[in-house]
Design an enzyme around this catalytic site. Sequence first.
Site, mmCIF file in Angstrom:
data_model
loop_
_atom_site.group_PDB
_atom_site.id
_atom_site.type_symbol
_atom_site.label_atom_id
_atom_site.label_comp_id
_atom_site.label_asym_id
_atom_site.label_seq_id
_atom_site.Cartn_x
_atom_site.Cartn_y
_atom_site.Cartn_z
ATOM 1 N N HIS A 33 126.164 58.046 25.698
ATOM 2 C CA HIS A 33 125.352 56.838 25.912
ATOM 3 C C HIS A 33 126.098 55.607 25.405
ATOM 4 O O HIS A 33 126.057 55.322 24.212
ATOM 5 C CB HIS A 33 124.010 56.985 25.172
ATOM 6 C CG HIS A 33 123.109 57.947 25.861
ATOM 7 N ND1 HIS A 33 122.139 57.559 26.756
ATOM 8 C CD2 HIS A 33 123.065 59.294 25.821
ATOM 9 C CE1 HIS A 33 121.529 58.625 27.230
ATOM 10 N NE2 HIS A 33 122.073 59.700 26.683
ATOM 11 N N ASP A 56 146.392 17.989 33.939
ATOM 12 C CA ASP A 56 145.941 17.313 32.720
ATOM 13 C C ASP A 56 145.668 15.873 33.128
ATOM 14 O O ASP A 56 146.565 15.193 33.642
ATOM 15 C CB ASP A 56 147.040 17.329 31.649
ATOM 16 C CG ASP A 56 147.277 18.721 31.076
ATOM 17 O OD1 ASP A 56 146.516 19.633 31.413
ATOM 18 O OD2 ASP A 56 148.230 18.884 30.291
ATOM 19 N N ASP A 72 144.513 26.280 22.004
ATOM 20 C CA ASP A 72 145.728 25.453 21.903
ATOM 21 C C ASP A 72 146.439 25.734 20.576
ATOM 22 O O ASP A 72 146.347 24.945 19.640
ATOM 23 C CB ASP A 72 145.350 23.966 21.983
ATOM 24 C CG ASP A 72 144.663 23.628 23.283
ATOM 25 O OD1 ASP A 72 145.344 23.255 24.246
ATOM 26 O OD2 ASP A 72 143.418 23.765 23.352
HETATM 27 O O1 1PR Z 1 139.157 20.005 23.097
HETATM 28 O O2 1PR Z 1 137.304 20.655 24.590
HETATM 29 O O3 1PR Z 1 138.082 18.323 24.534
HETATM 30 O O4 1PR Z 1 139.479 20.085 25.540
HETATM 31 C C1 1PR Z 1 140.631 19.345 25.702
HETATM 32 C C2 1PR Z 1 141.509 20.099 26.652
HETATM 33 O O5 1PR Z 1 142.632 19.278 26.892
HETATM 34 C C3 1PR Z 1 141.988 21.405 26.108
HETATM 35 O O6 1PR Z 1 141.894 22.378 27.118
HETATM 36 C C4 1PR Z 1 143.450 21.162 25.770
HETATM 37 O O7 1PR Z 1 144.242 22.271 26.149
HETATM 38 C C5 1PR Z 1 143.811 19.997 26.651
HETATM 39 N N1 1PR Z 1 144.741 19.061 25.998
HETATM 40 C C6 1PR Z 1 144.486 18.292 24.935
HETATM 41 N N2 1PR Z 1 145.555 17.531 24.657
HETATM 42 C C7 1PR Z 1 146.502 17.842 25.561
HETATM 43 C C8 1PR Z 1 147.837 17.266 25.646
HETATM 44 O O8 1PR Z 1 148.676 17.664 26.476
HETATM 45 N N3 1PR Z 1 148.135 16.269 24.799
HETATM 46 N N4 1PR Z 1 146.650 19.403 27.406
HETATM 47 C C9 1PR Z 1 146.006 18.814 26.404
HETATM 48 C C10 1PR Z 1 146.856 20.694 27.423
HETATM 49 C C11 1PR Z 1 148.087 22.293 28.273
HETATM 50 C C12 1PR Z 1 148.090 23.010 29.510
HETATM 51 C C13 1PR Z 1 149.265 22.634 30.307
HETATM 52 C C14 1PR Z 1 150.096 23.865 30.201
HETATM 53 C C15 1PR Z 1 151.068 24.055 31.277
HETATM 54 N N5 1PR Z 1 147.664 20.972 28.434
HETATM 55 O O9 1PR Z 1 146.959 23.300 30.139
HETATM 56 O O10 1PR Z 1 148.845 22.255 31.543
HETATM 57 O O11 1PR Z 1 150.707 23.891 28.926
HETATM 58 O O12 1PR Z 1 152.058 23.108 31.186
HETATM 59 P P1 1PR Z 1 153.527 23.415 31.693
HETATM 60 O O13 1PR Z 1 153.414 24.356 32.842
HETATM 61 O O14 1PR Z 1 154.070 22.096 32.138
HETATM 62 O O15 1PR Z 1 154.265 23.989 30.534
HETATM 63 P P2 1PR Z 1 138.448 19.747 24.354
#
Ligand code: 1PR
Length: 579
Positions: free
Chosen positions: A224, A254, A412
């Site tokens: 179960h 982003d 992150d």
């Molecule tokens: O904390 O609930 O407000 O969410 C904020 C969101 O914004 C989170 O998902 C966080 O990952 C994202 N975020 C915050 N700051 C940044 C930044 O770049 N300064 N971006 C950010 C996150 C990460 C990826 C990115 C990959 C692939 N970006 O999603 O697209 O790393 O990149 P690559 O292929 O070029 O290496 P909340």
Amino acid sequence: MDNTRSLSSISSTSSLLFTRTNEFYKIQNRVKFKSPRALSIRATSSDSVVTLLDYGAGNVRSVRNAIRHLGFGIKDVQTPEDILNANRLIFPGVGAFAAAMDVLNKTGMAEALCAYIEKDRPFLGICLGLQLLFQSSEENGPGVVGRFDSSNGFRVPQIGWNALQITKDSEILDDVGDHHVYFVHSYRAMPSDDNKEWVSSTCNYGDNFIASVRRGNVHAVQFHPEKSGDVGLSVLRRFLHPKTNIPKVIACLDVRANDKGDLVVTKGDQYDVREHTKENEVRNLGKPVELARQYYKEGADEISFLNITGFRDFPLGDLPMLQVLRLTSENVFVPLTVGGGIRDFTDANGRHYSSLEVASEYFRSGADKISIGSDAVYAAEDYLKTGVKTGKSSLEQISRVYGNQAVVVSIDPRRVYITHPNDVEFKAVRVTDLGPNGEEYAWYQCTVGILCFIVTFLFVHTATQSDKAVNGGREGRPIGAYELAKAVEDLGAGEILLNCIDCDGQGKGFDMDLIKLISDAVSIPVIASSGAGAVEHFSDVFRKTNASAALAAGIFHRKEVPIQSVKEHLYKEGIEVRI
Ligand code: 1PR
């Protein structure tokens, strides 16, 4: 035992599971794609309702509770058609074999069940729900069910916990290992040469009996799961969130307002999204709606929008973001995820918005899933501290209302090298590439977006450019990615978007150590993100980890590697993809 016929014998062929499904498998085996273990990818379940066959012979309340606990709704079978229309059927057989078959035959359910199973539709039989798949003891042929022999000193019924000997990959038993599960039964099905192909585990109680079977999507367990603690819940969870062999390629945008206030697609290097020029402007890689349409046409399986400053700037104040969703969903017909700023918020006029309202606004504007970052970190920290699920966190509230398949948690983390795994209280891994001082281990520290007022306080009047501050405007928290992933799974997350600040924008490949750690730790799907720089990075991540999807941003925006090339490469490598 009585002589009532089992489900396996009421159809015109004598044994449903043995005969007809063998044919099905011969056909399946012709499929040309390889399916190595590393490709056992989990899909998000688009259907959060389970059909339950409760024919009224006993109490299946615990099964109902367990299904609901896992975030699924229940549809009760009223007619045989309900069985035929089910996407996922659980049959917690209760009572005696003869009486059960009697009811099933009289109501026409038995025929419907046979047809359902014959089509290899997702099925989980529990206890009697397993025995009914076999022929009863009075009949000849494979899979005989009989009463335990009490003459050898074993008390009958078997009521209690026992361990399984897993004999083949059943998927739903992946977490069971040496753990005990709970049995209560007087009858059992016996393993034989005829059924050895589909017995997935046995158990010993006086003699070896069949504890579970698996044939394609048809599973049945004698124990179960709803009474077997966490490990039992994991069996149900793995049935409800099945693995598939089709990994997804996700394009991520982003987005944020640039310094002129226009919403642009940007892309950072380790989360720093500003150009290293005198002006230090936000990197602008295009318009969100246009890029989303382009990626959809090129074959992206999903599109994610991350409103990267949403956490500090209230997202409902960010009306362009809602507009982006509305416009994109008009002609982009793959799932859209949106994240950023999902949390409770009180605006300048003192009006309070709950995270549920924020999420609802995103859903109404065309999002299929929302992604929570920072707020999920705080929720997980509280949960780990108190061990109590308050039901009040944004994660819990949104998954309760919209289902856990609609809630992604974005993690992150930043790699923190250490010399010994015991140097920290968080789960550490042995790293493939040593740290700068030869460190052999690392843990992955979760980060959150820094709120406006903190940045203002620290960097007087630089709030609008808080990402000019260190680390892309992110603050490290006392929680590891592993601990966070486990906690948010418990709290109701349906999927994890696993970023890595160190790899973001570097083009050197995904952080395999991290992705392996997390995708092995949870049973919800994990999206590998950060660092893709070449098509080989995608095949690598699918081969070497249990990631369900791989997400990339920079290489698509800069047109270095089109999505089609990634798909073609995966296909050539024998990895099934949606073309
Ligand atoms: O904390 O609930 O407000 O969410 C904020 C969101 O914004 C989170 O998902 C966080 O990952 C994202 N975020 C915050 N700051 C940044 C930044 O770049 N300064 N971006 C950010 C996150 C990460 C990826 C990115 C990959 C692939 N970006 O999603 O697209 O790393 O990149 P690559 O292929 O070029 O290496 P909340």
